[in-house]
Motif scaffolding. Sequence first.
Motif, PDB file in Angstrom:
ATOM      1  N   SER A 217      45.420  51.808  48.019  1.00  0.00           N
ATOM      2  CA  SER A 217      44.643  52.650  47.322  1.00  0.00           C
ATOM      3  C   SER A 217      43.934  51.840  46.186  1.00  0.00           C
ATOM      4  CB  SER A 217      45.548  53.942  46.615  1.00  0.00           C
ATOM      5  OG  SER A 217      44.625  54.877  46.326  1.00  0.00           O
ATOM      6  N   LYS A 218      42.722  52.547  45.927  1.00  0.00           N
ATOM      7  CA  LYS A 218      41.746  52.152  44.756  1.00  0.00           C
ATOM      8  C   LYS A 218      41.807  53.003  43.762  1.00  0.00           C
ATOM      9  CE  LYS A 218      39.227  48.859  47.797  1.00  0.00           C
ATOM     10  NZ  LYS A 218      37.936  48.384  48.199  1.00  0.00           N
ATOM     11  N   LYS A 219      41.255  52.694  42.522  1.00  0.00           N
ATOM     12  CA  LYS A 219      41.127  53.704  41.542  1.00  0.00           C
ATOM     13  C   LYS A 219      42.394  54.554  41.202  1.00  0.00           C
ATOM     14  CE  LYS A 219      36.259  53.994  42.558  1.00  0.00           C
ATOM     15  NZ  LYS A 219      35.050  54.792  42.780  1.00  0.00           N
ATOM     16  N   VAL A 220      43.591  53.918  41.340  1.00  0.00           N
ATOM     17  CA  VAL A 220      44.857  54.659  41.029  1.00  0.00           C
ATOM     18  C   VAL A 220      45.183  54.540  39.120  1.00  0.00           C
ATOM     19  CG1 VAL A 220      47.296  54.455  40.958  1.00  0.00           C
ATOM     20  CG2 VAL A 220      45.755  53.560  43.050  1.00  0.00           C
ATOM     21  N   PRO A 221      45.197  55.818  38.855  1.00  0.00           N
ATOM     22  CA  PRO A 221      45.453  55.942  37.668  1.00  0.00           C
ATOM     23  C   PRO A 221      46.285  55.087  37.004  1.00  0.00           C
ATOM     24  CG  PRO A 221      45.734  58.212  38.608  1.00  0.00           C
ATOM     25  CD  PRO A 221      45.781  57.082  39.540  1.00  0.00           C
TER      26      PRO A 221
ATOM     27  N   THR B  44      47.678  60.305  51.294  1.00  0.00           N
ATOM     28  CA  THR B  44      47.077  60.639  49.804  1.00  0.00           C
ATOM     29  C   THR B  44      47.108  61.965  49.543  1.00  0.00           C
ATOM     30  OG1 THR B  44      46.067  58.759  49.427  1.00  0.00           O
ATOM     31  CG2 THR B  44      45.396  60.601  48.017  1.00  0.00           C
TER      32      THR B  44
ATOM     33  N   ASN C  34      43.212  46.009  38.287  1.00  0.00           N
ATOM     34  CA  ASN C  34      42.082  46.400  38.680  1.00  0.00           C
ATOM     35  C   ASN C  34      42.205  47.756  39.555  1.00  0.00           C
ATOM     36  OD1 ASN C  34      43.417  46.075  41.141  1.00  0.00           O
ATOM     37  ND2 ASN C  34      41.980  44.456  41.966  1.00  0.00           N
ATOM     38  N   ALA C  35      43.146  48.604  39.030  1.00  0.00           N
ATOM     39  CA  ALA C  35      43.506  49.966  39.507  1.00  0.00           C
ATOM     40  C   ALA C  35      43.732  50.049  41.204  1.00  0.00           C
ATOM     41  CB  ALA C  35      42.204  50.758  38.998  1.00  0.00           C
ATOM     42  N   GLU C  36      44.086  48.957  41.725  1.00  0.00           N
ATOM     43  CA  GLU C  36      44.505  48.942  43.089  1.00  0.00           C
ATOM     44  C   GLU C  36      46.214  49.150  43.091  1.00  0.00           C
ATOM     45  OE1 GLU C  36      41.028  46.293  45.164  1.00  0.00           O
ATOM     46  OE2 GLU C  36      42.873  45.568  44.946  1.00  0.00           O
TER      47      GLU C  36
ATOM     48  N   ARG D  74      50.947  48.379  40.738  1.00  0.00           N
ATOM     49  CA  ARG D  74      49.513  49.021  40.435  1.00  0.00           C
ATOM     50  C   ARG D  74      48.932  47.683  39.714  1.00  0.00           C
ATOM     51  NH1 ARG D  74      45.918  50.081  36.468  1.00  0.00           N
ATOM     52  NH2 ARG D  74      44.389  51.692  36.702  1.00  0.00           N
TER      53      ARG D  74
END
Length: 117
Positions: free
Chosen positions: A64-68, A18, A48-50, A45
């Motif tokens: 990765s989590k909280k991906v735009p 990242t 749930n933003a994963e 993607r």
Amino acid sequence: MTNLRSGTIMISGYGILTNGRCIRHEYGQMNLDELKEGDIIGIIRKSNAELHYYINDVDQGVASKKVPARVWGVVDLYGMAVRVTIADPDNRDEKNMSLRRNTPLDFGYAITNYGRS
């Protein structure tokens, strides 16, 4: 890709990077350096933003989590790779279409026909 320091998530070998820094040394079940011609890499993607990577239709887990919500796919050829084909999930075979229909996603594509010299 490894020189970009903002807004990047990438898989390399067995790891996840990242913003140019390795955040996971062991990710998934397959080393990208071991891919051969005909192997398929996918990226999704989820709603749930994963972010998940798939290798030969096997989910490698959460990368990765909280991906735009807005994501661009990039292919960085290196080593012995000489060619890739980027395909929309709608253009893949029926087996993969069923995966797509059963997986909520905001973005998805597959890199197919991974070529070696």
